[in-house]
Scaffold this motif. Structure first.
Motif, PDB file in Angstrom:
ATOM      1  N   LEU A   1       0.821  -1.211   0.000  1.00  0.00           N
ATOM      2  CA  LEU A   1       0.000   0.000   0.000  1.00  0.00           C
ATOM      3  C   LEU A   1       0.855   1.262   0.000  1.00  0.00           C
ATOM      4  O   LEU A   1       0.482   2.267  -0.635  1.00  0.00           O
ATOM      5  CB  LEU A   1      -0.959  -0.010   1.191  1.00  0.00           C
ATOM      6  N   LEU A   2       1.977   1.239   0.690  1.00  0.00           N
ATOM      7  CA  LEU A   2       2.871   2.402   0.654  1.00  0.00           C
ATOM      8  C   LEU A   2       3.373   2.635  -0.778  1.00  0.00           C
ATOM      9  O   LEU A   2       3.484   3.781  -1.217  1.00  0.00           O
ATOM     10  CB  LEU A   2       4.044   2.195   1.605  1.00  0.00           C
TER      11      LEU A   2
ATOM     12  N   LYS B   1      -4.163   5.109   0.258  1.00  0.00           N
ATOM     13  CA  LYS B   1      -4.002   5.783   1.553  1.00  0.00           C
ATOM     14  C   LYS B   1      -5.157   5.462   2.497  1.00  0.00           C
ATOM     15  O   LYS B   1      -4.950   5.266   3.698  1.00  0.00           O
ATOM     16  CB  LYS B   1      -3.896   7.288   1.340  1.00  0.00           C
ATOM     17  N   SER B   2      -6.364   5.406   1.961  1.00  0.00           N
ATOM     18  CA  SER B   2      -7.535   5.116   2.801  1.00  0.00           C
ATOM     19  C   SER B   2      -7.478   3.700   3.345  1.00  0.00           C
ATOM     20  O   SER B   2      -7.748   3.464   4.529  1.00  0.00           O
ATOM     21  CB  SER B   2      -8.816   5.319   1.992  1.00  0.00           C
ATOM     22  N   LEU B   3      -7.138   2.748   2.488  1.00  0.00           N
ATOM     23  CA  LEU B   3      -7.023   1.368   2.957  1.00  0.00           C
ATOM     24  C   LEU B   3      -5.888   1.241   3.957  1.00  0.00           C
ATOM     25  O   LEU B   3      -6.005   0.510   4.951  1.00  0.00           O
ATOM     26  CB  LEU B   3      -6.813   0.429   1.775  1.00  0.00           C
ATOM     27  N   LEU B   4      -4.808   1.955   3.733  1.00  0.00           N
ATOM     28  CA  LEU B   4      -3.688   1.917   4.673  1.00  0.00           C
ATOM     29  C   LEU B   4      -4.104   2.480   6.037  1.00  0.00           C
ATOM     30  O   LEU B   4      -3.717   1.935   7.080  1.00  0.00           O
ATOM     31  CB  LEU B   4      -2.509   2.699   4.100  1.00  0.00           C
ATOM     32  N   ALA B   5      -4.884   3.544   6.039  1.00  0.00           N
ATOM     33  CA  ALA B   5      -5.391   4.082   7.305  1.00  0.00           C
ATOM     34  C   ALA B   5      -6.206   3.031   8.042  1.00  0.00           C
ATOM     35  O   ALA B   5      -6.110   2.893   9.272  1.00  0.00           O
ATOM     36  CB  ALA B   5      -6.246   5.328   7.046  1.00  0.00           C
TER      37      ALA B   5
ATOM     38  N   ASN C   1      -0.436   6.417  13.143  1.00  0.00           N
ATOM     39  CA  ASN C   1      -0.357   6.311  11.689  1.00  0.00           C
ATOM     40  C   ASN C   1      -1.741   6.298  11.046  1.00  0.00           C
ATOM     41  O   ASN C   1      -1.923   6.818   9.942  1.00  0.00           O
ATOM     42  CB  ASN C   1       0.419   5.054  11.291  1.00  0.00           C
ATOM     43  N   ALA C   2      -2.721   5.714  11.738  1.00  0.00           N
ATOM     44  CA  ALA C   2      -4.084   5.723  11.204  1.00  0.00           C
ATOM     45  C   ALA C   2      -4.607   7.146  11.105  1.00  0.00           C
ATOM     46  O   ALA C   2      -5.191   7.545  10.084  1.00  0.00           O
ATOM     47  CB  ALA C   2      -5.000   4.872  12.083  1.00  0.00           C
TER      48      ALA C   2
END
Length: 488
Positions: free
Chosen positions: A194-195, A220-224, A235-236
């Motif tokens: 995801l990064l 970015k949304s999925l990573l959050a 980080n979220a």
């Protein structure tokens, strides 16, 4: 040449998905040499991988989530026409490793992961003269996003799972008999993918033909959400704030617009399962599965039902604009023009008025992640770090204001605000494949208490994961059952 590629890929899918046994044992299967020769083929190959999210039938985001996962919550139950014993077992929390829905969750996820791995490897090898460099990079990152999404689902459902990062191109035991990686290892790979996928273009730069593909905002949304699930609240919060302040999303003015066919892939839709009725049978099956079965001319299945005892419907304020979009209390028959009342509320989000008599062809998309959820991720993470700050309350109230719900004010405790966020998620995201994940990440005590309060007395700590499918254990001697399901 394309026909040759497709037949070989089907063999791989059947073998790795444990759908059938092969009479022969070929030692090697080459796929990328038969296909993925230029840009058009690369795009077609990746588009096929997207379709694994929502293919017709009971595919992952076209019904399988609901019958294989969400039935095991306080908000859903197997409806009167859900005849599959395995589905009813999940609804009653009596499922076990032989459940065929568990097999499908595992099989279809790994089928999609294998396709993503193939996309990454094969597209990387396309000659520079045959593909635009920017398109090549974008397609590879889209495949990494999809791989991350599927592994995120798998690790939440099953705990540690095999981490396969290259396509299966041999049927040797060494390649197929993969042991489980730890949850930490799986999450590390999800975050890495995801990064990298954050380098995808912003959704506003995509042409109409590319809308619905993964974007920087989707990554970015999925990573959050991944960080939130891991309780990495700093980080979220940071990643959700990045989406809020930099990616250009916003809420629709009306909640009903989220499910308006004419407004698909709009400013609130970050990533969705794409449906287009009467087009290769790619309708949204949730519409038919939840539609009334006893109103003349509607012909619904009523297999997905509200678990009334859970109290979801009663939790809405009367003026909440989400209520008449999410549920229906009756319908007008297209046959006799009469209004038919329903004995209990039924789900209505995906009901498509343009195909009243054939809801299996609903063209409404199913959100996988949308901007309202990002606001709620921010509110939850901010609360865990700083308590119910002004920023946390503003994010939550932005969602509530759109719904015409009473805004939260006053001196709330961290605990009460946490509960408020979870209840808001419940009301905002109902029938969007979120409830089981939310219950589980609060832990066993919370999950069990919620389900037992809803009358699902079989709830137990082991239900925080699904069992590794017995068929997979039988086929792969290196797989082990999840510890919570041993001797159950």
């Amino acid at each position: 040449m394309k026909k040759r590629y497709l037949s070989i890929f089907i063999i791989i899918a059947l073998f790795t998905g444990s759908c059938s046994k092969l009479n022969e044992e070929p030692t090697a299967i080459l796929v990328n040499e038969q296909f993925y020769l230029d840009e058009a083929q690369a795009i077609a190959g990746l588009t096929g991988t997207y379709r694994k999210l929502y293919e017709s039938g009971q595919s992952l985001y076209n019904g399988l989530f609901q019958i294989g996962v969400e039935m095991a919550t306080d908000d859903y139950e197997a409806g009167p026409r859900a005849r599959n014993a395995h589905v009813r077992a999940i609804s009653n929390l009596t499922h076990d490793p032989s459940n065929d829905r568990m097999e499908q969750l595992w099989k279809q996820s790994y089928d999609a992961i294998n396709a993503s791995n193939l996309n990454i490897l094969a597209i990387e090898k396309i000659a520079a003269a045959k593909i635009d460099a920017n398109i090549q990079k974008r397609l590879i990152l889209e495949a990494k996003f999809l791989r991350a999404l599927h592994y995120f689902n798998l690790v939440r459902w099953f705990g540690g799972v095999p981490l396969q990062l290259v396509p299966i191109n041999s049927l040797s035991k060494d390649e197929l008999y993969v042991s489980k990686s730890s949850e930490e290892q799986v999450y590390a790979q999800i975050i890495k993918d995801l990064l990298e996928a954050e380098a995808l273009p912003n959704y506003k730069t995509y042409a109409d033909k590319d809308k619905g593909r993964a974007t920087s905002g989707a990554a970015k949304s999925l990573l959050a959400k991944v960080y939130l699930t891991q309780k990495d609240y700093a980080n979220a919060r940071a990643k959700a704030d990045e989406v809020i302040t930099q990616e250009g999303y916003s809420l629709f003015e009306e909640f009903a617009d989220v499910f308006d066919v004419e407004k698909k892939n709009g400013k609130e839709h970050i990533f969705s399962a794409q449906f287009k009725g009467n087009s290769g049978y790619q309708g949204n099956s949730l519409a038919g599965r939840s539609a009334p079965a006893d109103i003349p001319g509607i012909n619904g299945d009523y297999a997905d039902a509200l678990h009334v005892q859970g109290g979801l419907y009663a939790s809405y304020e009367n003026a909440d604009t989400r209520l008449p979009v999410t549920f229906t209390l009756g319908k007008i028959s297209p046959v006799d023009g009469k209004f038919y009342n329903l004995s209990t509320p039924q789900f209505n989000k995906y009901y498509d008025e343009s195909v009243v008599g054939n809801q299996s062809q609903s063209s409404k998309n199913t959100p996988i992640i949308r901007y309202a959820e990002v606001l709620l991720i921010f509110a939850e993470a901010e609360n865990e770090i700083a308590g119910p700050s002004v920023a946390a309350q503003n994010a939550l109230n932005t969602v509530r204001k759109r719904a015409n719900a009473t805004l939260l004010t006053g001196n709330l405790s961290k605990e009460s605000f946490r509960d408020a966020v979870f209840e808001e998620r419940r009301k905002e995201l109902v029938y969007e494949y979120q409830r089981w994940f939310d219950l589980v990440r609060r832990g066993a005590d919370y999950y069990i208490a919620k389900l037992k309060a809803a009358g699902k007395s079989n709830a137990a700590a082991r239900h925080l994961h699904f069992p590794t499918p017995q068929r997979e254990l039988n086929l792969n001697p290196n797989l082990k059952q999840h510890p919570d399901w041993i001797n159950h």
